[in-house]
Each structure stands twice: as structure tokens, then as C-alpha cells.
Design an enzyme around this catalytic site. Structure first.
Site, mmCIF file in Angstrom:
data_model
loop_
_atom_site.group_PDB
_atom_site.id
_atom_site.type_symbol
_atom_site.label_atom_id
_atom_site.label_comp_id
_atom_site.label_asym_id
_atom_site.label_seq_id
_atom_site.Cartn_x
_atom_site.Cartn_y
_atom_site.Cartn_z
ATOM 1 N N LYS A 1 79.604 73.379 39.560
ATOM 2 C CA LYS A 1 79.329 73.623 38.270
ATOM 3 C C LYS A 1 77.447 72.412 38.790
ATOM 4 O O LYS A 1 76.861 71.896 39.175
ATOM 5 C CB LYS A 1 79.674 72.123 37.708
ATOM 6 C CG LYS A 1 79.402 72.333 36.379
ATOM 7 C CD LYS A 1 80.714 71.324 35.630
ATOM 8 C CE LYS A 1 79.893 71.438 34.673
ATOM 9 N NZ LYS A 1 81.262 70.376 33.675
ATOM 10 N N ASP B 1 69.722 76.994 31.094
ATOM 11 C CA ASP B 1 68.825 76.988 32.798
ATOM 12 C C ASP B 1 70.112 77.156 33.629
ATOM 13 O O ASP B 1 69.190 77.355 34.707
ATOM 14 C CB ASP B 1 67.539 75.866 32.972
ATOM 15 C CG ASP B 1 68.737 74.438 33.024
ATOM 16 O OD1 ASP B 1 69.800 74.424 32.210
ATOM 17 O OD2 ASP B 1 68.052 73.206 33.321
ATOM 18 N N GLY B 2 71.389 76.965 33.450
ATOM 19 C CA GLY B 2 72.015 76.545 34.002
ATOM 20 C C GLY B 2 72.214 75.630 35.391
ATOM 21 O O GLY B 2 72.936 75.463 36.256
ATOM 22 N N ASP C 1 88.227 76.950 24.626
ATOM 23 C CA ASP C 1 87.446 77.021 26.413
ATOM 24 C C ASP C 1 87.113 75.790 27.309
ATOM 25 O O ASP C 1 87.200 76.403 28.281
ATOM 26 C CB ASP C 1 86.195 77.787 26.205
ATOM 27 C CG ASP C 1 85.076 76.598 25.401
ATOM 28 O OD1 ASP C 1 85.005 76.540 24.298
ATOM 29 O OD2 ASP C 1 84.094 76.239 25.999
HETATM 30 P P1 AMP Z 1 80.941 73.001 28.028
HETATM 31 O O1 AMP Z 1 80.837 72.587 26.964
HETATM 32 O O2 AMP Z 1 80.105 72.196 29.006
HETATM 33 O O3 AMP Z 1 82.167 73.949 27.598
HETATM 34 O O4 AMP Z 1 79.460 73.994 27.915
HETATM 35 C C1 AMP Z 1 79.923 75.091 26.693
HETATM 36 C C2 AMP Z 1 79.222 76.078 27.583
HETATM 37 O O5 AMP Z 1 77.828 76.110 27.961
HETATM 38 C C3 AMP Z 1 79.988 77.184 29.400
HETATM 39 O O6 AMP Z 1 80.116 77.820 29.270
HETATM 40 C C4 AMP Z 1 79.135 76.529 29.843
HETATM 41 O O7 AMP Z 1 78.819 77.550 31.307
HETATM 42 C C5 AMP Z 1 77.481 77.002 29.562
HETATM 43 N N1 AMP Z 1 76.273 76.143 29.408
HETATM 44 C C6 AMP Z 1 75.896 74.046 28.877
HETATM 45 N N2 AMP Z 1 75.156 74.239 29.722
HETATM 46 C C7 AMP Z 1 74.233 75.388 30.552
HETATM 47 C C8 AMP Z 1 73.198 75.366 30.796
HETATM 48 N N3 AMP Z 1 72.278 74.421 31.315
HETATM 49 N N4 AMP Z 1 72.915 76.559 31.429
HETATM 50 C C9 AMP Z 1 73.423 77.413 30.986
HETATM 51 N N5 AMP Z 1 75.024 77.466 30.406
HETATM 52 C C10 AMP Z 1 74.781 76.328 30.575
HETATM 53 MG MG MG Z 2 82.952 73.601 29.316
#
Ligand code: AMP
Ligand code: MG
Length: 468
Positions: A102, A114-115, A241
């Protein structure tokens, strides 16, 4: 360092994932590493493994998963925007675990992101997953946090890191929503069968396997949320999700343990309408399971009217099952073994908590060991009367000791530990916290400071952030 990868998710429709490259990280450094987990997984390692080896070798073919999700009630197309699975590791007992990175960089699902991930947020996830595991919950686990030697821009500039996350799988309710919407009917059926075979193989030969699958996911996720109530956990972002079909808690973003009891308590800064507050986690789980079950309706029966009926019936049963599990859990927390009206006792106890706003964890400790928590609230007649009533009903210490943690992760201590890392690269407090929650049901006077609830001011204004 070698994983025993035997990945099979990538045999499914390519619409369900994107093949990606291993992150190109130079001069990385291990921030945290979970040796007992490495041992449990049966991974060959040396006491000082090269962190790059933990991230997988060039032989592997990592992939980012596609999924959708209802975020705060609205459908969104998502996917691993900052994560990749480097492989499915098989243990010597044939247990299969996703090994996921992650914070490993952009994928086609990154949208504007930015991943990347900040080191402090990955240390935070490590802390929470570790604490939850030690508290006895089913959860994703953290194998390591590896500094990437890259900067990450948020409101400030942060150090970047990758978390290595281990989980039975990352298949979530949102994966079913994605597959239903974007795959062909055959591909969708193939995916559903895969999920059942991977996680509920005992159902494969059952006549009504899809219905039983729905029932099993309901059961496992109810047990998960009941366990959250047991330890006072607020997940913070129960989007579809972020709900696994195995009942493992995962995605430790804006989560935190509750201090002062309040059904309405929400820590997440973005949860403006308190959708995911402490008391609403049960209702949201039901809502999410409604979305999950909808994706399975065509499989429940050839006759669509009957299929809808079966679906509705399961959601009706949800309430009874949840109440039963919740009540059984609360009886254990309160040590009730012998009472003519246990429900009334539990309700009276909750009325006290609601009115007094007492600290959730410490109230059970005070019930177990009178005068151990120095708070006026525990000298009031209301509390003493409840204790007397509970005493008549058993107040079984052994039962209570197994179900009431002595120590949870106190959120102000988490913040102090993360601040020390951010400001001074000092991990002492992180290690102290890990140690404090490593045997959370054991009474230990030396660890008393970790029982201390925060000041009312801190508790009132404390907010957590996601996407960091
Ligand atoms: P989460 O709220 O952590 O479940 O994130 C929701 C979605 O946003 C997930 O699909 C993550 O992969 C994407 N995501 C969260 N932070 C980033 C980031 N900095 N760059 C790219 N995708 C992100
Ligand atoms: Mg998530």
C-alpha cells in the site's frame, strides 16, 4: 526472503485487475517489521532482511485490483489507486494470503491521486491492525512499513512509505459491484464462484450455495462489527469498498477507539453527517449487505420474485442475528451468568453510559476492579447501583477478563507517537504502544498510563483524516 506465491486471482477476467510493475524503490529502509507474522506465514527470512526483498522480486507479476464502491452512499468506480498485490502466498498448511503493498505508486485506478502514502499514516495502520489482532479480532495484518525515500505532498511535505498488508484476500463488497457492472454475465459468475471457492469452499457442493454464501457473509461481517462494539472501535469509513467478504477488518484510515461513550461519536473529519458514527455501524453494515445481496439476486433463484423474497428475508434475519450476537457479547462484557432479566440489565447499563458519557473501556475495568479507576463518575449512586445489580447477576470476573481489554490504543497516545516520528524520526513511543497492546487482556500495573483516557477537551476536538 522468499514468499511462496501461487497467485490465482489473475486467472479471472482481466477486467478485474491491471498488471503493474514492482515499485522502483532505491535505498529503502525498514521502519517497522512484524517478525512473528513472518514466522506465521512460514516465509524464509534472515533477522535483517533487505527491505527491497520484502517488496517482492522481479519474477513476480503484481496487479492492482479493480473495484467499485458506495462511498458515503453514492456509487463510485474505484480500484487500487495506491496499492498492488504482489502475490498470493500459500503457507505450509495451504492457507492463502494476499501480500499487498500500500503506497506503492500510481495505477490506472489512481484518478487524481499520487499513489503514495505518508510514513506516518502507514505506521498508524500498522499500529491499529496490530492492536486489533492482539485484541482477538479478525483483521488484515501488517508485515512491515518500508520507507520509500520519496517525499509525499499533502498539506505539508511528508516522508513516504509502503505498508505490506497481509489478508486472506482483498475481495470486498465493492468488487462484486464492479464485476456486476463491468464484466459479462459469465465473467461475473466466474468471479462469484471464485470468491466462494476461495473463502467458503465448504459451500461449493451445496444446493443453494449462493444463498448460503450471502448468509455466511452476513454472519461473518455481523460478528466483525459486534467485535468492534466489544472493543469500542469506530472504523470511520464503512464504504462498501472497505468491507471484506471474509469478516476481516481492514483499511485502517480514519479509525479510532472511542473514549467517552457516545453513540453519535464520529472521529473522521469527512464524516460530516455522522453516517459512520459508533452507534450507526450496525445500520451501515446492514445497508452495505443490502448492496452486496443485490448483486447476488440473479443467483438466488431462477424465479426473480422468489429471489427477491429470499434476499429480503435474509436482511430481515440480519436484525435478529445482530441483536442476538450483540446481546451475547454484552452479557460477557458485563459478566452476566445468572439473571432473570439480563436484557434489562444491559439496557440500564447503556442508559448509564449514555447519560454519564463515561469512558467506555475504563467503565468495564472499574466494574471488574472497584476503585481502580480514579473518576468521580464511578462514585455516583447510579454506577454503584448498577454494580450491585450486576453483582447479583454474576459479575463473573473470568468471563469479563476475557472480553474487556485492559488497554486499547488511546488515540492521543497514537498522535503523540506519530508526532515523535514525524518531528524527530523517533519510534520509541510507537514501540512502547505496540508493547502496551501486545497482551491487552493482561492486567499490568506498569502499563497503567496506557489506560488513561484523554482530557475532555482532547476527546471533544479530536479528528482523524483519511487519504494521507
Ligand atoms: P480509502 O478511503 O482508503 O478506502 O480509499 C478510497 C480509494 O481511493 C481507494 O481506491 C484508494 O486506492 C484510492 N486512493 C486513496 N489515496 C490515494 C492516493 N494518494 N493516490 C491514489 N489513489 C488513492
Ligand atoms: Mg479502501
Amino acid at each position: 526472503m522468499t514468499y511462496n506465491f501461487q497467485t490465482n486471482y489473475t486467472k479471472l477476467s482481466p477486467k478485474l485487475f491491471q498488471i503493474v510493475s514492482k515499485p522502483n524503490i532505491l535505498n529503502s529502509k525498514t521502519i517497522l517489521i512484524n517478525y512473528p507474522l513472518i514466522e506465521k506465514l512460514g516465509i524464509n527470512y534472515s533477522q535483517n532482511p533487505n527491505p527491497e526483498l520484502l517488496l517482492g522480486s522481479s519474477k513476480e507479476q503484481p496487479f492492482a485490483q479493480a473495484y467499485a464502491g458506495h462511498q458515503f452512499g453514492y456509487f463510485t468506480n474505484l480500484g487500487d489507486g495506491r496499492a498492488m498485490i504482489i502475490g498470493e502466498h500459500l503457507t505450509s498448511n495451504d492457507e492463502r494470503f494476499d501480500i499487498q503493498l500500500k503506497g506503492s505508486g500510481r495505477t490506472k485506478y489512481s484518478r487524481g491521486g499520487d499513489g503514495k502514502a505518508t510514513a506516518s499514516s502507514m505506521i498508524r495502520e500498522y499500529l491499529y491492525s496490530y492492536a486489533m489482532k492482539k485484541l482477538g479480532l479478525k483483521t488484515s495484518e501488517s508485515l512491515a512499513v518500508i520507507a520509500t525515500n520519496q517525499k509525499v505532498l499533502r498539506e505539508d511535505v511528508h516522508d513516504g512509505a509502503i505498508l505490506i498488508r497481509v489478508m486472506k484476500s482483498h475481495i470486498r463488497i465493492g468488487t462484486f459491484e464492479y464485476a456486476l457492472n463491468f464484466c459479462s454475465q459469465e465473467e461475473f459468475k466466474e468471479f462469484v464462484d471464485y470468491a466462494i471457492e476461495r473463502h467458503y469452499p465448504q459451500l461449493m457442493e451445496e444446493e443453494q450455495k449462493y444463498l448460503k454464501f450471502f448468509q455466511s457473509v452476513i454472519k461473518n461481517t455481523v460478528d466483525m462489527v459486534v467485535d468492534w462494539y466489544r472493543v469500542g472501535f469506530i472504523h470511520g469509513v464503512m464504504n462498501t469498498d472497505n468491507i471484506s467478504i471474509t469478516g476481516e477488518t481492514f483499511d485502517y484510515g480514519p479509525c479510532a477507539f472511542i473514549n467517552s461513550y457516545d453513540q453519535q461519536r464520529t472521529f473522521s473529519q469527512i464524516d460530516t453527517f455522522k453516517r459512520y458514527c459508533f452507534g450507526n455501524q450496525k445500520n451501515i453494515l446492514k445497508w452495505n449487505l443490502g448492496i452486496f445481496g443485490r448483486t447476488l439476486i440473479p443467483f438466488l433463484d431462477k424465479d426473480i420474485v422468489l429471489a427477491e423474497k429470499l434476499y429480503n428475508k435474509e436482511l430481515e434475519i440480519f436484525d435478529t442475528y445482530f441483536e442476538k450476537q450483540f446481546f451475547t457479547m454484552m452479557k460477557k462484557k458485563l459478566g452476566i451468568t445468572d439473571s432473570k432479566s439480563p436484557k434489562q440489565l444491559v439496557n440500564t447499563f447503556f442508559k448509564f453510559l449514555e447519560q454519564s458519557k463515561a469512558d467506555y473501556t475504563n467503565t468495564f475495568i472499574e466494574l471488574m476492579y472497584p476503585h481502580s479507576i480514579n473518576e468521580n463518575i464511578y462514585q455516583t449512586s447510579e454506577f454503584l447501583e448498577i454494580r450491585t445489580e450486576l453483582k447479583k447477576a454474576g459479575l463473573n470476573l473470568k468471563l469479563m477478563q476475557k472480553n474487556n481489554p485492559e488497554r486499547i490504543l488511546r488515540n492521543y497516545l497514537v498522535e503523540e507517537a506519530l508526532d515523535d516520528y514525524k518531528n524527530f524520526k523517533n519510534l520509541d513511543k510507537v514501540h512502547e504502544l505496540l508493547e502496551a497492546v501486545s497482551a491487552p487482556y493482561t492486567r499490568d500495573d506498569k502499563l497503567k498510563k496506557f489506560q488513561q483516557s484523554p482530557s475532555i477537551e482532547f476527546d471533544k476536538r479530536y479528528k482523524t483524516h483519511c487519504n494521507t
